[in-house]
Design an enzyme around this catalytic site. Structure first.
Site: not given
Ligand SMILES: NC(=O)c1ccc[n+]([C@@H]2O[C@H](COP(=O)([O-])OP(=O)(O)OC[C@H]3O[C@@H](n4cnc5c(N)ncnc54)[C@H](O)[C@@H]3O)[C@@H](O)[C@H]2O)c1
Ligand SMILES: O=C(O)[C@H]1O[C@H](OP(=O)(O)OP(=O)(O)OC[C@H]2O[C@@H](n3ccc(=O)[nH]c3=O)[C@H](O)[C@@H]2O)[C@H](O)[C@@H](O)[C@@H]1O
Length: 388
Positions: A76, A184, A213, A259, A330, A336
């Site tokens: 995109i 972010y 999460n 979390r 990291y 955090d």
């Molecule tokens: N998984 C979670 O708990 C979580 C938590 C908070 C926010 N979110 C938000 O939800 C959304 C989806 O998260 P997810 O966990 O499925 O992540 P993900 O990385 O698995 O999915 C994101 C998808 O977007 C696609 N993408 C990224 N940039 C693109 C581009 N320029 N053009 C086309 N495709 C593109 C990637 O290829 C990927 O498949 C994100 O916006 C993320 O910030 C997820």
């Molecule tokens: O999932 C979400 O709701 C959001 O939060 C995540 O952020 P965070 O929860 O910090 O990301 P994680 O990688 O899942 O880490 C969770 C916690 O585990 C810790 N961690 C992570 C990885 C590891 O190997 N060990 C460890 O202690 C991190 O420091 C953090 O405190 C990501 O930013 C996003 O995918 C999303 O927006």
């Protein structure tokens, strides 16, 4: 099997719609596509640069839903086909983003571009063409809790007023600019504000989702198997990788951050309610999480170790965890969120949604999937002699 007679929360028949889903090939997108194909008559224009996680829905072409899902390999950032797809659809769901914390401080420019700049045309096309938008933000927009600034022994830390995260009341508290972890969250916050302003000034019909999460099968990748060996996914995949390789789980800064984890399948139910109930979802920002599933990262590691031993039949390591500093894990600029408990009032009132699955149960089904999917590949990768 999909039925044409699905009703919305007000008892009206739901009309099948066309959904332009951007980021459909990712973790959340793959589960949402599955749900839409299996349980609705909606059509999906699935946009992503990858389709591995939805290939099972696209092939073979004989699926009962084959004429309702189309994959468009589009980046995109630079593709003029995007506007046409948004115009063809009734609703756009935007999931595309860089969303792994290891990238926020090491690739801050890519992170900001992905979460803000690249989302701009999506918002603009929806607004100009009077199309509804469901945009995925994050619970990270809350940043740190107010309580985290109180003295460690302050009794006020136990008062929900100092930690409960409310869509319409809590402030967004980030660290200083050198703490690039917040690139972010800040980009997501600004796109939320832009979408909200488009709603207020130009009448854009929008819903903003703040996931807390969400975890489950297909989340991220296992380094060296279906992702780069040096890559650092989110915590579920990091810990799964450690368990599969029989290495201690790494606790960043002692694993004291808290979390709340919600099972992806519960969370997808909430998204489907938003899709099917525009009158109740439009104009709202929704926390989507499970306040009952709170754990410190250390507790998560302990529970995952116990659950993995159960589902794999392998005994746990004698020393299952190891502490590591955030700088080592990291790099410079990491920071955090201390604690993340979603207030559920708004989503309860508007959509009557509640999560169901306990942390133990969601880890059991997820780690069963991880073991089945990756254990053999890991064994082979470990057995392979290193090229000299
Ligand atoms: N998984 C979670 O708990 C979580 C938590 C908070 C926010 N979110 C938000 O939800 C959304 C989806 O998260 P997810 O966990 O499925 O992540 P993900 O990385 O698995 O999915 C994101 C998808 O977007 C696609 N993408 C990224 N940039 C693109 C581009 N320029 N053009 C086309 N495709 C593109 C990637 O290829 C990927 O498949 C994100 O916006 C993320 O910030 C997820
Ligand atoms: O999932 C979400 O709701 C959001 O939060 C995540 O952020 P965070 O929860 O910090 O990301 P994680 O990688 O899942 O880490 C969770 C916690 O585990 C810790 N961690 C992570 C990885 C590891 O190997 N060990 C460890 O202690 C991190 O420091 C953090 O405190 C990501 O930013 C996003 O995918 C999303 O927006």
């Amino acid at each position: 099997m999909a039925s044409a007679a699905r009703l919305d929360l007000d008892g009206n028949a739901i009309k099948p719609m066309t959904i332009c889903m951007i980021g459909a090939g990712g973790f959340i997108g793959s589960h949402l596509c599955e749900k839409l194909m299996a349980e609705t008559m909606h059509k999906v224009l699935a946009v992503d640069v990858y389709n591995d996680k939805i290939r099972h829905l696209l092939e073979p072409a004989a699926h009962p839903w084959s004429d309702r899902i189309q994959f468009h390999r589009i980046n995109i950032k630079h593709d003029s086909r995007l506007e046409g797809l948004i115009k063809m659809a009734d609703l756009t769901v935007n999931l595309a983003a860089i969303c792994t914390p290891a990238d926020y401080n090491t690739r801050p420019l890519d992170t900001i571009y992905s979460n803000f700049i690249d989302a701009l045309p999506v918002v603009k096309y929806c607004s100009e063409n009077n199309k509804r938008l469901i945009h995925f933000s994050t619970c990270e927009v809350y940043g740190k809790t107010i309580g985290s600034f109180l003295p460690k022994d302050s009794p006020l830390r136990q008062d929900p007023a100092y930690y409960l995260l409310k869509e319409d009341a809590s402030p967004c508290i980030f660290g200083s600019i050198e703490k690039q972890r917040w690139s972010y969250a800040c980009a997501k916050q600004l796109i939320e504000r832009l979408i909200y302003a488009e709603g207020a000034e130009n009448g854009l019909e929008f819903t903003i989702v703040r996931p807390f999460n969400w975890i489950g099968p297909r989340m991220d990748f296992i380094p060296g198997i279906d992702g780069p060996s040096e890559g650092v996914p989110r915590v579920l995949a990091c810990f799964s990788n450690n368990l599969l390789r029989r290495e201690p789980l790494k606790l960043v800064d002692g694993g004291q951050s808290q979390r709340t984890f919600v099972y992806i399948k519960d969370a997808i139910e909430a998204v489907l309610l938003m899709i099917d109930n525009p009158g109740r979802a439009n104009g709202h920002i929704f926390n989507v999480g499970n306040p009952n599933n709170e754990a410190t990262v250390k507790q998560l590691a302990e529970m995952m170790t116990e659950v993995y031993a159960k589902v794999s039949g392998e005994p746990s390591l004698e020393v299952p965890t190891v502490d590591v500093s955030s700088k080592e894990f990291y790099g410079e600029g990491y920071d955090d969120s201390d604690k993340r408990i979603p207030d559920m009032t708004i989503i309860n009132k508007q959509l009557g949604w509640n999560p169901k699955t306990s942390l133990w149960d969601l880890l059991e089904s997820t780690l069963t999937y991880q073991h089945r999917t990756y254990a053999e590949a890991i064994k082979q990768a470990i057995a392979k002699p290193v090229a000299s």
